[in-house]
Design an enzyme around this catalytic site. Structure first.
Site, PDB file in Angstrom:
ATOM      1  N   GLY A  56       0.819  -1.211   0.000  1.00 12.80           N
ATOM      2  CA  GLY A  56       0.000   0.000   0.000  1.00 12.80           C
ATOM      3  C   GLY A  56       0.850   1.255   0.000  1.00 12.80           C
ATOM      4  O   GLY A  56       1.036   1.892   1.044  1.00 12.80           O
ATOM      5  N   TYR A  57       1.373   1.591  -1.142  1.00 12.50           N
ATOM      6  CA  TYR A  57       2.217   2.783  -1.264  1.00 12.50           C
ATOM      7  C   TYR A  57       1.468   3.904  -2.000  1.00 12.50           C
ATOM      8  O   TYR A  57       1.200   4.959  -1.452  1.00 12.50           O
ATOM      9  CB  TYR A  57       3.506   2.455  -2.043  1.00 12.50           C
TER      10      TYR A  57
ATOM     11  N   GLU B 272      12.424  -3.840  -4.161  1.00 12.58           N
ATOM     12  CA  GLU B 272      11.396  -3.988  -5.190  1.00 12.58           C
ATOM     13  C   GLU B 272      12.031  -3.774  -6.568  1.00 12.58           C
ATOM     14  O   GLU B 272      11.786  -4.529  -7.510  1.00 12.58           O
ATOM     15  CB  GLU B 272      10.275  -2.965  -4.963  1.00 12.58           C
TER      16      GLU B 272
HETATM   17  C1  LIG Z   1       1.285  -2.841 -12.955  1.00 14.15           C
HETATM   18  C2  LIG Z   1       1.452  -1.909 -11.811  1.00 14.15           C
HETATM   19  C3  LIG Z   1       1.528  -2.402 -10.533  1.00 14.15           C
HETATM   20  C4  LIG Z   1       1.651  -1.537  -9.441  1.00 14.15           C
HETATM   21  N1  LIG Z   1       1.643  -2.071  -8.202  1.00 14.15           N
HETATM   22  C5  LIG Z   1       1.614  -1.235  -7.124  1.00 14.15           C
HETATM   23  C6  LIG Z   1       1.439  -1.754  -5.822  1.00 14.15           C
HETATM   24  O1  LIG Z   1       1.350  -2.952  -5.639  1.00 14.15           O
HETATM   25  N2  LIG Z   1       1.393  -0.911  -4.801  1.00 14.15           N
HETATM   26  C7  LIG Z   1       1.516   0.427  -4.961  1.00 14.15           C
HETATM   27  O2  LIG Z   1       1.497   1.150  -3.988  1.00 14.15           O
HETATM   28  N3  LIG Z   1       1.684   0.976  -6.206  1.00 14.15           N
HETATM   29  C8  LIG Z   1       1.705   0.172  -7.280  1.00 14.15           C
HETATM   30  N4  LIG Z   1       1.833   0.703  -8.541  1.00 14.15           N
HETATM   31  C9  LIG Z   1       1.851   2.167  -8.682  1.00 14.15           C
HETATM   32  C10 LIG Z   1       3.159   2.714  -9.216  1.00 14.15           C
HETATM   33  O3  LIG Z   1       4.140   2.691  -8.221  1.00 14.15           O
HETATM   34  C11 LIG Z   1       2.865   4.140  -9.747  1.00 14.15           C
HETATM   35  O4  LIG Z   1       2.019   4.005 -10.855  1.00 14.15           O
HETATM   36  C12 LIG Z   1       4.134   4.858 -10.168  1.00 14.15           C
HETATM   37  O5  LIG Z   1       4.925   5.166  -9.048  1.00 14.15           O
HETATM   38  C13 LIG Z   1       3.843   6.129 -10.968  1.00 14.15           C
HETATM   39  O6  LIG Z   1       2.931   6.974 -10.338  1.00 14.15           O
HETATM   40  P1  LIG Z   1       1.661   7.536 -11.130  1.00 14.15           P
HETATM   41  O7  LIG Z   1       1.008   6.374 -11.749  1.00 14.15           O
HETATM   42  O8  LIG Z   1       0.896   8.364 -10.187  1.00 14.15           O
HETATM   43  O9  LIG Z   1       2.268   8.441 -12.291  1.00 14.15           O
HETATM   44  P2  LIG Z   1       2.685   9.980 -12.194  1.00 14.15           P
HETATM   45  O10 LIG Z   1       3.539  10.180 -10.999  1.00 14.15           O
HETATM   46  O11 LIG Z   1       1.477  10.828 -12.332  1.00 14.15           O
HETATM   47  O12 LIG Z   1       3.595  10.121 -13.487  1.00 14.15           O
HETATM   48  C14 LIG Z   1       3.114  10.461 -14.795  1.00 14.15           C
HETATM   49  C15 LIG Z   1       4.312  10.668 -15.709  1.00 14.15           C
HETATM   50  O13 LIG Z   1       5.099  11.777 -15.248  1.00 14.15           O
HETATM   51  C16 LIG Z   1       6.442  11.398 -15.081  1.00 14.15           C
HETATM   52  N5  LIG Z   1       7.023  12.105 -13.959  1.00 14.15           N
HETATM   53  C17 LIG Z   1       6.505  12.285 -12.720  1.00 14.15           C
HETATM   54  N6  LIG Z   1       7.372  12.940 -11.934  1.00 14.15           N
HETATM   55  C18 LIG Z   1       8.468  13.188 -12.673  1.00 14.15           C
HETATM   56  C19 LIG Z   1       9.715  13.850 -12.441  1.00 14.15           C
HETATM   57  N7  LIG Z   1      10.034  14.357 -11.254  1.00 14.15           N
HETATM   58  N8  LIG Z   1      10.619  13.905 -13.470  1.00 14.15           N
HETATM   59  C20 LIG Z   1      10.314  13.378 -14.671  1.00 14.15           C
HETATM   60  N9  LIG Z   1       9.168  12.761 -14.948  1.00 14.15           N
HETATM   61  C21 LIG Z   1       8.251  12.657 -13.968  1.00 14.15           C
HETATM   62  C22 LIG Z   1       6.375   9.894 -14.824  1.00 14.15           C
HETATM   63  O14 LIG Z   1       7.597   9.272 -15.111  1.00 14.15           O
HETATM   64  C23 LIG Z   1       5.258   9.464 -15.745  1.00 14.15           C
HETATM   65  O15 LIG Z   1       5.780   9.273 -17.025  1.00 14.15           O
HETATM   66  C24 LIG Z   1       1.723  -0.145  -9.640  1.00 14.15           C
HETATM   67  C25 LIG Z   1       1.696   0.364 -10.944  1.00 14.15           C
HETATM   68  C26 LIG Z   1       1.543  -0.491 -12.022  1.00 14.15           C
HETATM   69  C27 LIG Z   1       1.460   0.099 -13.393  1.00 14.15           C
END
Ligand SMILES: Cc1cc2nc3c(=O)[nH]c(=O)nc-3n(C[C@H](O)[C@H](O)[C@H](O)COP(=O)(O)OP(=O)(O)OC[C@H]3O[C@@H](n4cnc5c(N)ncnc54)[C@H](O)[C@@H]3O)c2cc1C
Lengths: 375, 393
Positions: free
Chosen positions: B132-133, B248
C-alpha cells in the site's frame, strides 16, 4: 568467482591507473600526432611497460611472465583506453602472446616481448570488414612455405618485429580447417608494408606478401591446424579490444559528466537540465552493462569455459554499442567546444570508431550469436 | 573437494530427486505461478509438493536465517542453489512480495517478534502480502501521500485511499505507508502492517489493458491497526519505505532476464518467419533486431550477476537498483515488442492456442507497466543522475 575485481586485481588496477595516467595521458598521444610520428607509439614507453612487468602479464611465471589472466590484461587495456595511449600492448602482450602460448614459438619470442624489445602485429583481416575467412595462401616450398596474398588493418604492421599471419594451407577461403598460423619476422623478403594513418591518428598497414619464404619452424602450432591458435588469438584480441573500448567510453563519459558540472548556460549548470540528466543516466547504464559483459568474458576465458566464446562476442558488441553512445553524447553535450581539435573529447570519438571496427563490429558479433543460436 | 563443491553436488542430487518434472517446464500463465497465501489453491499436486519440499529446507528464502524459516545459506551457497535450479529449469517454488520486498525490510527494521511471526509465514507461503504505497495524488511523488493514521493510544485509526495496489483482493495482509504527522512530508510517514480482513478495508479491482485485473483501488475506513504492527519508529517509515523500494527495484529488474526455459523470442521467430537456405531467419531485419537485442539481453545477464555479487559483498552503490530497474524493464519491453513482431498475426489472437491462450499479447501489454511500477523509468533516471552521477539539482 564473483563478478567484480578481487583485492589483488584492485591493487593492480590502482598501480596501472596511476602509471598510464602519468606516463601516457592524452597529451602523449596528441604530441605524437603533432610531431607526425611515423612509428605510431613510443618505444620508450613500451620499455617502461616492460619494466613494470605489464608485458608478461599473460605469460606464465615459468617463462618469465607474471602468470596472470585476461582480467588483469583487461585492467591494463582499460587504462590504455581511458588515456587514449598508443601502445602495442593489445596486439603484442595480449593477442600475439595468446597465439604463441604453448607452441614452440613461445620460447623464441616471449623474452623479447617481456623485455619490451619486441612488438608484434596481427595480419588477420583481408577485407575492409573483419571476417572469419582466410584466403591468403601458404604453399609448401622446399622445407618451408611461400606466402602469397594481402592483409589489411594491421596495427603496427610497418614497424613490428614479429608479424603473425593467418594463411591457408588447404581448402578455400570460407573453410574453418586448412588454416596455418605463421610467425613472420619483419625483414622477410617479398613483404612490403604500407602504413596509413587512420582517423584516430594511429597507424595501420596494408601488407603485401609476394611469395614470402618462411621456414617450416615459422609455423605456430601445427600445419593445417591454425584455427586453434587463431581462435585463441581472436578471443583474446576481441576481449582485449572490448576492455580498451570500455576505457574509451568510460573516459569520455567522465569528461562529459565533469563538463556538465562546470558549464553554465541560462545562468545555471547544464548538468541541472533534466533532458541532459536523463541522457547521462541512460549512458551510465549502458556503460555499466558493458562493463559487466567484459568482466564476464574475461573471467570465462580465464576459466577456460566453453561459454567463453559467446561471452566474448557479447562483450565486443556491447562495448561497441555503449562506447559509441558515450562518445556521441560526449561531443553533443560539449556543444561547439566538442568539435574543436583543441579539446580532447573528439579524440575519444575517433578512437572508439577504430576499436569498434577492430576484430569485428557489433553487427559481426551479433551475427555470430545468431548463427550459434540457430537463426 | 571444497565445501562449496560438496554443497553443489548435494544440492544437485537433492533437486534431481525432489523437483517434480512438471515444475521444470516454463510457466504458461499467471495460474501456474505460486503466490501462496490463505486463498491459495494449488494448480497441481506437483506445485504444492514443490512448495512444501522447498519450504521445509528453508529454500524458498535460502539466504534468510534458519530461525525465521530460511535456509541459512551463505551468498556463495545461495548462488550455487540458483545456478543448479536454473540448470534444470526449476520454477520458483514461491513468488511473493513478502519474500522480495517486505522480508528484507523486516530483517533490517523489524522487532524480534515481528520477524519470528511474519518472516516464518512468508517463508512457508502462508500469508500473501500486498503493497500500500501509491495514492491517487501520490504516485511518483510517493512521499506526498495523505492516508492518515490517528494515534489512539494502543492503536492507530487509519483512513484514506490507496491505488494500483497489486493483488489487493487476493492478499491477506498489507504493508502500508500512512501519515502520522502532517507537518513534515518525508518525516511524517509511518510504516504499518495489517490484516486485509480487518473491518473497514475494502478493495475494488481495476481492469488493465491486458484484460487482466491484478490490481485494485483500496479503501480504509476507520481501520484499527495495533501499534505493535508499526515497523521501526513512528514518523520514520520513509527509511523503511526507501529500503524496501530498493529491493522492489532489484526484483523488477530481474524481468530483463527473460523467461526461463528456451528462448521464446527466437523459437517464435523461427516458427513464423522460417529459416532460409542459409539457415538464417528469412526476415533479415527482424533477425538483426533480435540479434542486437540478444547482445543487450546477455550483457544484462552478466550485469545482473555482477549486481547480486556486489550487493552481497556490500560493494554496490546504494542507488544501483535504480539502474538495474531502469535497464531491465526497458529491455523487457523491447523483448515483448520483438515477440509481437516475430509472432505476427498469430501473436495478435487474444484467446487462441496459437498465442498460448493470449499469453503473448497479454504479456506484451503487461510489460508496458514495467517502466511505471516500482517507480517510473524517469524517476530512476533522476535517481541515477543525482545520486550516482551527482549532477546538480
Ligand atoms: C502494474 C502496476 C503495478 C503496481 N503495483 C503497485 C502496488 O502494488 N502498490 C503500490 O502502492 N503501487 C503500485 N503501482 C503504482 C506505481 O508505483 C505508480 O504508478 C508509479 O509510481 C507512478 O505513479 P503515477 O502512476 O501516479 O504516475 P505519475 O507520478 O502521475 O507520473 C506520470 C508521468 O510523469 C512522469 N514524472 C513524474 N514525476 C516526474 C519527475 N520528477 N521527473 C520526470 N518525470 C516525472 C512519470 O515518469 C510518468 O511518465 C503499480 C503500478 C503499475 C502500473
Amino acid at each position: 568467482m564473483p563478478l567484480y575485481l578481487d583485492d589483488d586485481q584492485t591493487v593492480l588496477q590502482d598501480t596501472i591507473r596511476d602509471f598510464v595516467a602519468e606516463h601516457a595521458p592524452v597529451s602523449h598521444m596528441r604530441a605524437l600526432r603533432d610531431a607526425d610520428d611515423k612509428t605510431g607509439f613510443s618505444r620508450d614507453l613500451w620499455k617502461q611497460f616492460a619494466e613494470m612487468g605489464f608485458n608478461g602479464i599473460l605469460i606464465g611465471e615459468d617463462q618469465g611472465g607474471l602468470g596472470l589472466g585476461h582480467v588483469e590484461a583487461g585492467v591494463v587495456l582499460e587504462e590504455i583506453g581511458r588515456n587514449l595511449s598508443p601502445s602495442p600492448f593489445l596486439s603484442t602482450a595480449v593477442a600475439a602472446v595468446e597465439a604463441l602460448k604453448g607452441t614452440a614459438q613461445a620460447e623464441r619470442w616471449f623474452p623479447g616481448i617481456i623485455a619490451g624489445e619486441t612488438v608484434a602485429a596481427l595480419a588477420i583481416d583481408e577485407g575492409a570488414k573483419h571476417r572469419d575467412t582466410v584466403a591468403m595462401t601458404a604453399e609448401r616450398s622446399g622445407n618451408g612455405f611461400k606466402l602469397t596474398g594481402a592483409k589489411r588493418f594491421v596495427t603496427h604492421g610497418h614497424t613490428a618485429d614479429l608479424i603473425i599471419v593467418a594463411a591457408r594451407t588447404g581448402g578455400s577461403a570460407d573453410d574453418t580447417d586448412g588454416i596455418t598460423l605463421f610467425a613472420v619476422p619483419k625483414d622477410a623478403a617479398g613483404l612490403t608494408a604500407n602504413a596509413e594513418r587512420l582517423a584516430d591518428s594511429s597507424l595501420a598497414a596494408r601488407l603485401e606478401f609476394e611469395g614470402v619464404e618462411v621456414d617450416a619452424d615459422a609455423v605456430i602450432g601445427e600445419v593445417d591446424a591454425g584455427r586453434t591458435p587463431l581462435d585463441r588469438l581472436l578471443r583474446a584480441g576481441r576481449t582485449g579490444a572490448s576492455a580498451e573500448l570500455l576505457g574509451v567510453g568510460g573516459g569520455a563519459m567522465d569528461m562529459t559528466i565533469g563538463y556538465m558540472k562546470e558549464r553554465k548556460q541560462f545562468g545555471t549548470l547544464i548538468g541541472s537540465f533534466q533532458a541532459l540528466q536523463h541522457r547521462a543516466a541512460h549512458l551510465y547504464s549502458e556503460m555499466e552493462v558493458a562493463r559487466a559483459a567484459v568482466l564476464k568474458a574475461q573471467q570465462l576465458l580465464d576459466l577456460g569455459s566453453d561459454r567463453a566464446d559467446e561471452a566474448v562476442s557479447v562483450a565486443k558488441a556491447m562495448t561497441a554499442l555503449a562506447t559509441t553512445l558515450s562518445v556521441q553524447e560526449g561531443v553533443q553535450m560539449h556543444g561547439g567546444i566538442g568539435m574543436t581539435d583543441e579539446y580532447d573529447i573528439g579524440f575519444y570519438m575517433k578512437r572508439a570508431r577504430v576499436l569498434a571496427e577492430m576484430f569485428g563490429d557489433a553487427n559481426f558479433h551479433a551475427d555470430r550469436l545468431a548463427v550459434a543460436a540457430g537463426y | 573437494m571444497s565445501d562449496l563443491d560438496t554443497f553443489r553436488s548435494e544440492t544437485r542430487a537433492w533437486l534431481a530427486e525432489n523437483c517434480p518434472p512438471e515444475m521444470r517446464k516454463p510457466v504458461r500463465s499467471e495460474d501456474d505461478v505460486c503466490w501462496g497465501g490463505r486463498q491459495f489453491k494449488p494448480s497441481s499436486p506437483a506445485q504444492k509438493d514443490w512448495l512444501d519440499k522447498m519450504a521445509a529446507k528453508g529454500w524458498t528464502v535460502p539466504d534468510w536465517p534458519k530461525a525465521y524459516g530460511g535456509g541459512g545459506l551463505s551468498p556463495a551457497e545461495t548462488k550455487i542453489l540458483r545456478e543448479e535450479m536454473a540448470a534444470i529449469k526449476a520454477r520458483n517454488p514461491l513468488n511473493s512480495f513478502g519474500i522480495s520486498m517486505l522480508g528484507p525490510a523486516l530483517l533490517k527494521y523489524g522487532t524480534e517478534e515481528q520477524k519470528l511471526d511474519h518472516l516464518t509465514k512468508i517463508a512457508r507461503g502462508e500469508i500473501r502480502w500486498c503493497q500500500g504505497y501509491s495514492e491517487p495524488n501520490a504516485g511518483s511523488d510517493l512521499a506526498g501521500l495523505a492516508t492518515s493514521a490517528e494515534d489512539k493510544g494502543d492503536h492507530y485509526l487509519v483512513n484514506g485511499q490507496k491505488v494500483w495496489t497489486s493483488y489487493a483482493d487476493k492478499a491477506d495482509w498489507i504493508f502500508c505507508l500512512v501519515r502520522t504527522d502532517k507537518t513534515s512530508k518525508q518525516g511524517g510517514i509511518s510504516f504499518v502492517l495489517f490484516d486485509m480482513a480487518s473491518p473497514g478495508v475494502s478493495t475494488k479491482p481495476i481492469l488493465l489493458i491486458s484484460g487482466n485485473s491484478p490490481f485494485c483501488e483500496t479503501f480504509f475506513d476507520n481501520v484499527e491497526v495495533p501499534k505493535v504492527n508499526r515497523v521501526y519508529e513512528e514518523n520514520k517509515g520513509w527509511d523503511v519505505a526507501k529500503y524496501l523500494l530498493g529491493h522492489e527495484r532489484e526484483m523488477i529488474s530481474g524481468m530483463g532476464l527473460g523467461l526461463s526455459g528456451g528462448n521464446p523470442l527466437i523459437d517464435g521467430a523461427i516458427a513464423t518467419v522460417g529459416l532460409g537456405h542459409d539457415g538464417r531467419l528469412a526476415d533479415p531485419l527482424l533477425r538483426a533486431s533480435i540479434a542486437l537485442f540478444e547482445v543487450r539481453a546477455k550483457a544484462f545477464g552478466a550485469m545482473s550477476e555482477r549486481f547480486i555479487d556486489e550487493l552481497k559483498a556490500g560493494k554496490a552503490h546504494p542507488a544501483q537498483p535504480s539502474m538495474m530497474k531502469y535497464y531491465g524493464t526497458e529491455l523487457n519491453k523491447g523483448r515483448y515488442e520483438l515477440m509481437m513482431a516475430a509472432g505476427g498475426s498469430d501473436a495478435l489472437e487474444w484467446d487462441s492456442d496459437r498465442s498460448r491462450g493470449g499469453a503473448i499479447p497479454r504479456s506484451w501489454l503487461r510489460t508496458k507497466a514495467n517502466s511505471i511500477e516500482g517507480g517510473t523509468s524517469e524517476i530512476q533516471l533522476n535517481i541515477i543522475a543525482k545520486r550516482i552521477l551527482e549532477l546538480p539539482a
